[in-house]
Design an enzyme around this catalytic site. Structure first.
Site, mmCIF file in Angstrom:
data_model
loop_
_atom_site.group_PDB
_atom_site.id
_atom_site.type_symbol
_atom_site.label_atom_id
_atom_site.label_comp_id
_atom_site.label_asym_id
_atom_site.label_seq_id
_atom_site.Cartn_x
_atom_site.Cartn_y
_atom_site.Cartn_z
ATOM 1 N N LYS A 1 0.833 -1.212 0.000
ATOM 2 C CA LYS A 1 0.000 0.000 0.000
ATOM 3 C C LYS A 1 0.869 1.265 0.000
ATOM 4 C CE LYS A 1 -1.894 -1.071 3.950
ATOM 5 N NZ LYS A 1 -1.149 -2.306 4.297
ATOM 6 N N ARG B 1 0.155 -9.100 13.536
ATOM 7 C CA ARG B 1 -0.457 -8.086 12.652
ATOM 8 C C ARG B 1 -1.349 -8.744 11.598
ATOM 9 N NH1 ARG B 1 4.700 -5.194 10.603
ATOM 10 N NH2 ARG B 1 3.313 -3.888 9.362
ATOM 11 N N ARG C 1 -9.418 0.869 9.151
ATOM 12 C CA ARG C 1 -8.918 -0.478 9.418
ATOM 13 C C ARG C 1 -9.894 -1.296 10.234
ATOM 14 N NH1 ARG C 1 -3.031 0.562 9.017
ATOM 15 N NH2 ARG C 1 -1.970 -1.393 9.383
ATOM 16 N N ARG D 1 11.850 -1.666 11.021
ATOM 17 C CA ARG D 1 10.750 -1.210 11.874
ATOM 18 C C ARG D 1 10.586 -2.183 13.036
ATOM 19 N NH1 ARG D 1 5.469 0.382 8.331
ATOM 20 N NH2 ARG D 1 4.415 -0.918 9.869
ATOM 21 N N ARG E 1 11.987 -5.720 4.925
ATOM 22 C CA ARG E 1 11.865 -4.265 4.699
ATOM 23 C C ARG E 1 12.886 -3.500 5.545
ATOM 24 N NH1 ARG E 1 6.170 -1.477 5.355
ATOM 25 N NH2 ARG E 1 6.177 -2.615 7.310
HETATM 26 P P1 AP5 Z 1 4.973 -1.544 1.806
HETATM 27 O O1 AP5 Z 1 4.597 -0.785 0.598
HETATM 28 O O2 AP5 Z 1 5.705 -0.803 2.885
HETATM 29 O O3 AP5 Z 1 3.684 -2.298 2.398
HETATM 30 P P2 AP5 Z 1 2.445 -1.733 3.202
HETATM 31 O O4 AP5 Z 1 1.234 -2.411 2.679
HETATM 32 O O5 AP5 Z 1 2.448 -0.236 3.229
HETATM 33 O O6 AP5 Z 1 2.808 -2.347 4.623
HETATM 34 P P3 AP5 Z 1 2.858 -1.700 6.072
HETATM 35 O O7 AP5 Z 1 3.582 -2.695 6.956
HETATM 36 O O8 AP5 Z 1 3.423 -0.322 6.084
HETATM 37 O O9 AP5 Z 1 1.366 -1.703 6.410
HETATM 38 P P4 AP5 Z 1 0.704 -1.768 7.729
HETATM 39 O O10 AP5 Z 1 -0.657 -1.552 7.286
HETATM 40 O O11 AP5 Z 1 0.913 -2.925 8.611
HETATM 41 O O12 AP5 Z 1 1.489 -0.652 8.578
HETATM 42 P P5 AP5 Z 1 1.116 0.829 8.985
HETATM 43 O O13 AP5 Z 1 2.350 1.602 8.976
HETATM 44 O O14 AP5 Z 1 -0.071 1.299 8.240
HETATM 45 O O15 AP5 Z 1 5.838 -2.815 1.355
HETATM 46 C C1 AP5 Z 1 6.420 -3.696 2.302
HETATM 47 C C2 AP5 Z 1 7.801 -4.180 1.780
HETATM 48 O O16 AP5 Z 1 7.600 -4.930 0.593
HETATM 49 C C3 AP5 Z 1 8.767 -3.048 1.395
HETATM 50 O O17 AP5 Z 1 10.066 -3.434 1.749
HETATM 51 C C4 AP5 Z 1 8.656 -2.937 -0.127
HETATM 52 O O18 AP5 Z 1 9.865 -2.519 -0.725
HETATM 53 C C5 AP5 Z 1 8.292 -4.358 -0.528
HETATM 54 N N1 AP5 Z 1 7.380 -4.416 -1.669
HETATM 55 C C6 AP5 Z 1 6.266 -3.649 -1.884
HETATM 56 N N2 AP5 Z 1 5.653 -4.014 -3.025
HETATM 57 C C7 AP5 Z 1 6.377 -5.059 -3.535
HETATM 58 C C8 AP5 Z 1 6.234 -5.858 -4.704
HETATM 59 N N3 AP5 Z 1 5.253 -5.695 -5.571
HETATM 60 N N4 AP5 Z 1 7.156 -6.835 -4.933
HETATM 61 C C9 AP5 Z 1 8.193 -7.018 -4.041
HETATM 62 N N5 AP5 Z 1 8.383 -6.265 -2.924
HETATM 63 C C10 AP5 Z 1 7.478 -5.303 -2.668
HETATM 64 O O19 AP5 Z 1 0.611 0.586 10.484
HETATM 65 C C11 AP5 Z 1 1.517 0.246 11.523
HETATM 66 C C12 AP5 Z 1 0.770 0.180 12.839
HETATM 67 O O20 AP5 Z 1 0.171 1.460 13.144
HETATM 68 C C13 AP5 Z 1 -0.417 -0.796 12.886
HETATM 69 O O21 AP5 Z 1 -0.022 -2.118 13.172
HETATM 70 C C14 AP5 Z 1 -1.269 -0.182 14.009
HETATM 71 O O22 AP5 Z 1 -0.729 -0.461 15.275
HETATM 72 C C15 AP5 Z 1 -1.098 1.321 13.752
HETATM 73 N N6 AP5 Z 1 -2.140 1.841 12.846
HETATM 74 C C16 AP5 Z 1 -1.949 2.402 11.610
HETATM 75 N N7 AP5 Z 1 -3.122 2.755 11.062
HETATM 76 C C17 AP5 Z 1 -4.089 2.417 11.970
HETATM 77 C C18 AP5 Z 1 -5.508 2.508 11.973
HETATM 78 N N8 AP5 Z 1 -6.182 3.032 10.926
HETATM 79 N N9 AP5 Z 1 -6.172 2.032 13.060
HETATM 80 C C19 AP5 Z 1 -5.529 1.536 14.117
HETATM 81 N N10 AP5 Z 1 -4.180 1.404 14.175
HETATM 82 C C20 AP5 Z 1 -3.470 1.840 13.103
#
Ligand code: AP5
Length: 213
Positions: free
Chosen positions: A13, A171, A88, A160, A127
């Site tokens: 994402k 997660r 979410r 991270r 990552r």
């Molecule tokens: P990346 O693009 O970073 O993936 P992502 O889907 O953004 O994954 P995140 O881990 O950032 O999502 P998340 O939803 O768990 O975390 P968030 O920060 O929102 O890609 C991942 C890796 O894969 C990278 O190394 C990239 O290079 C590689 N990659 C990407 N595409 C690829 C491809 N096509 N082929 C190969 N490699 C690829 O949330 C973190 C925490 O914050 C949550 O756990 C929660 O505690 C809190 N939080 C955030 N939002 C909320 C909410 N709305 N409600 C409650 N808690 C929340």
């Protein structure tokens, strides 16, 4: 254009939202990034969020809803926005509907990234992020030229705290229990655009462009 990027942790994402944000000139609004910034600044919000994030749990709905409500009002969202990681939970989606209704805005599409668990684990555990400029890498799929060093600013690459295997498993469990029900929610609203996220970054990007046209 107002978009939601929905999908499990590691679905890509953030990677895709950054590209699209640059091309369309609209902000990527990542609740995860905003919470991590608050954590790094040591604010009350950051301290509150920390214990949930490091355990792989969701931060309480009222906290993230308040963040989004304030963020969407800002001037740079006038031309549109990409919500990356919000909503979410179903209560968050209902709250978003109310916020948008009051601002006479609407969501155009919800991009749902579908990726299998073994791929998600491989992506998250490999990552790395630059501690200085925040640029993202992957040790296998998008490595830096020099191990542990950012190609752009020379900063240190770090992992991270929630990208360790035990927290990743938690997660994914939380995603299946609390976030996956949003697929049906947005499908019923006629907004869901399903994308196979298990492909090359550039291929997925083209699919997203096709889905939002
Ligand atoms: P990346 O693009 O970073 O993936 P992502 O889907 O953004 O994954 P995140 O881990 O950032 O999502 P998340 O939803 O768990 O975390 P968030 O920060 O929102 O890609 C991942 C890796 O894969 C990278 O190394 C990239 O290079 C590689 N990659 C990407 N595409 C690829 C491809 N096509 N082929 C190969 N490699 C690829 O949330 C973190 C925490 O914050 C949550 O756990 C929660 O505690 C809190 N939080 C955030 N939002 C909320 C909410 N709305 N409600 C409650 N808690 C929340």
């Amino acid at each position: 254009m107002n978009l939601i990027f929905l999908g499990p942790p590691g679905a890509g994402k953030g990677t895709q939202a950054k590209r699209l944000s640059e091309q369309l000139g609209i902000p990527q609004i990542s609740t995860g990034d905003m919470l991590r910034e608050a954590k790094a600044e040591g604010t009350q919000l950051g301290k509150k969020a920390e214990k949930f994030m490091s355990a792989g749990q969701l931060v309480p709905d009222d906290v993230v809803i308040a963040i989004i409500e304030e963020r969407i009002k800002k001037a740079d969202c006038q031309k549109g926005f990409i919500l990356d990681g919000f909503p979410r939970t179903v209560p968050q989606a209902i709250a978003l509907d109310k916020i948008l209704k009051n601002s006479v805005l609407r969501i155009d599409s919800v991009i749902n990234f579908r990726v299998e668990d073994p791929t998600l684990v491989a992506r998250l555990s490999g990552r790395r992020l630059c501690a200085s400029c925040g640029r993202g890498y992957h040790i296998n799929f998008a490595p830096s030229k020099q191990v542990g060093v950012c190609d752009f600013c020379g900063g240190n690459l770090i992992q991270r705290s929630d990208d360790h295997e035990a927290t990743i498993t938690e997660r994914l469990k939380v995603y299946n229990q609390q976030t996956a029900p949003l697929i049906a929610y947005y499908d019923q609203a006629g907004l869901l655009r399903d994308i196979n996220g298990d492909d090359e970054v550039v291929v997925i990007y083209q699919k997203i462009l096709g889905a939002i046209q």
